[in-house]
Design an enzyme around this catalytic site. Structure first.
Site, PDB file in Angstrom:
ATOM      1  N   ASN A   2      52.924  -0.815  41.523  1.00  0.00           N
ATOM      2  CA  ASN A   2      53.347  -1.788  40.875  1.00  0.00           C
ATOM      3  C   ASN A   2      54.732  -2.480  41.084  1.00  0.00           C
ATOM      4  OD1 ASN A   2      53.594  -4.153  39.417  1.00  0.00           O
ATOM      5  ND2 ASN A   2      53.025  -3.308  37.404  1.00  0.00           N
ATOM      6  N   HIS A  59      47.878  -9.645  41.004  1.00  0.00           N
ATOM      7  CA  HIS A  59      49.067  -8.874  40.829  1.00  0.00           C
ATOM      8  C   HIS A  59      48.627  -7.437  40.608  1.00  0.00           C
ATOM      9  CE1 HIS A  59      52.416  -6.760  39.061  1.00  0.00           C
ATOM     10  NE2 HIS A  59      51.709  -6.519  37.907  1.00  0.00           N
ATOM     11  N   CYS A  98      56.105  -9.748  36.067  1.00  0.00           N
ATOM     12  CA  CYS A  98      55.166  -9.690  36.892  1.00  0.00           C
ATOM     13  C   CYS A  98      54.517 -10.960  37.515  1.00  0.00           C
ATOM     14  CB  CYS A  98      54.174  -8.621  36.590  1.00  0.00           C
ATOM     15  SG  CYS A  98      54.734  -6.834  36.419  1.00  0.00           S
TER      16      CYS A  98
END
Ligand code: UT7
Length: 325
Positions: free
Chosen positions: A282, A252, A119
């Site tokens: 996500n 993020h 990520c």
């Protein structure tokens, strides 16, 4: 020999994004697994996500996002000298999916490689491209975050499969002289002691299967709030700024509750945070450039604004990029 030392800044000159066509809502998921729309929205802020079809891949989504970024940068594909793709879901183990994107853009003169920091991949990739530009080796770099996490989700595990989505975002980073705009700092960290809190249980060196994503959600959550708050404070201190000096935070996008907890901890105003987790879920390395694309499309970020990107993910890995827009 020219002894003059040149000073280059890395300026974002174009942003692009690409999403799979298929939208999967929380309601759709309730038909497949034992979950509820309320649980997903209340615990994560996610309302829907895009899921790639068989013919949509990490490289195809990345290539589409790249074309838009290059067009917005008003340059030709052939002017790209470097392509860095941040991904944890490459099309194949090798070659680097960045080379597949290079080929679909019809570029044969640049170098291209993948970065795997899950990520946090996009900020890791930005740092590498920024260094190449500041060293004077590269004029235009294409930095991409592209993921198809739906391919590594265990659709029987309701604790993880509702959280992720697919997509791609890209920026063109261009070398500019005599400007105060551009990337002001990068701060990157990793701590492999926590590798077993978020991982994929398969891969070429350990098993014959691709594997599924496994996560200790609460463990990751706690570290995310701590590490993201610390990396924001690190960037502010390094640049001698206060949190109020930052115009936009582009985090993020993992969970709205993580974003709110970090905002509370460092004292930043919620209306300065770009939030897209509700529509993308996500998307790992793609989440920051996807959110950045939205902010630029909506004309939120103005020339001269201070923009702080920050991410945390598997490894653990985490980092920030501060940009004078
Ligand atoms: O990109 C970086 C990596 N990822 C992250 O940053 C994610 C970090 N973690 C999180 O976002 C949160 O921990 C989650 C969203 C994953 C989970 O939220 P939570 O508040 O920590 O929930 P939990 O794991 O403690 O589970 C609470 C309950 C459990 O039931 P019991 O044991 O209390 O009866 C779970 O079984 O919620 C249950 N549950 C679900 N219920 C309905 C877990 N998943 C679901 C689901 N639908 N999809």
């Amino acid at each position: 020999m020219d002894k003059k030392i040149k000073s280059y800044q890395s300026v974002i000159t174009g942003v692009g994004a690409s999403l799979p066509k298929s939208i999967v809502t929380n309601k759709d998921l309730t038909m497949r697994i034992d979950t509820s729309e309320e649980w997903i929205v209340n615990r994560t802020g996610i309302e829907e996500r895009r899921i790639a079809s068989d013919d949509e891949t990490t490289s195809s989504l990345g290539a589409e996002a790249s074309k838009i970024a290059i067009k917005n940068a008003q340059i030709e594909n052939s002017e790209i000298d470097l392509i860095i793709l941040a991904t944890a879901t490459p099309d194949n183990t090798f070659p680097a999916s960045a080379t597949l994107i290079q080929s679909s853009l019809g570029i044969d003169k640049c170098y291209a490689y993948d970065i795997q920091a899950v990520c946090s991949g996009f900020v890791f990739a930005l740092e590498a491209a920024d260094n190449a530009i500041k060293a004077g080796n590269v004029k235009n770099a294409l930095v991409i975050g592209s993921e198809t996490f739906s391919r590594i989700l265990d659709w029987e595990d309701r604790g993880t499969c509702v959280l992720f989505g697919d997509g791609a975002g890209a920026v063109v980073l261009s070398s500019k002289e005599g400007t105060e705009r551009g990337i002001l700092s990068n701060h990157l960290h990793s701590d492999g002691r926590y590798a077993d809190l978020l991982y994929v249980d398969g891969g070429p060196s350990t098993s014959s299967k691709v594997g599924f994503l496994k996560m200790d959600g609460q463990g990751v959550f706690k570290h995310a709030v701590k590490n993201l708050s610390a990396v924001i404070e690190e960037a502010l201190e390094y640049n001698n700024l206060s949190v109020d000096d930052i115009d936009w935070f582009i985090p993020h996008q993992a969970n709205i509750r993580i974003l709110e907890s970090v905002a509370k901890k460092v004292g930043l105003s919620q209306d300065k945070i770009i939030i897209t987790v509700q529509k993308h879920a996500n998307t790992s390395a793609a989440s920051i450039p996807l959110a950045l694309f939205d902010a630029v499309q909506e004309d939120k970020i103005k020339k001269g604004d201070l923009v702080l990107l920050e991410a945390m993910g598997g490894g653990f890995s985490w980092g920030s990029t501060l940009i004078r827009w």
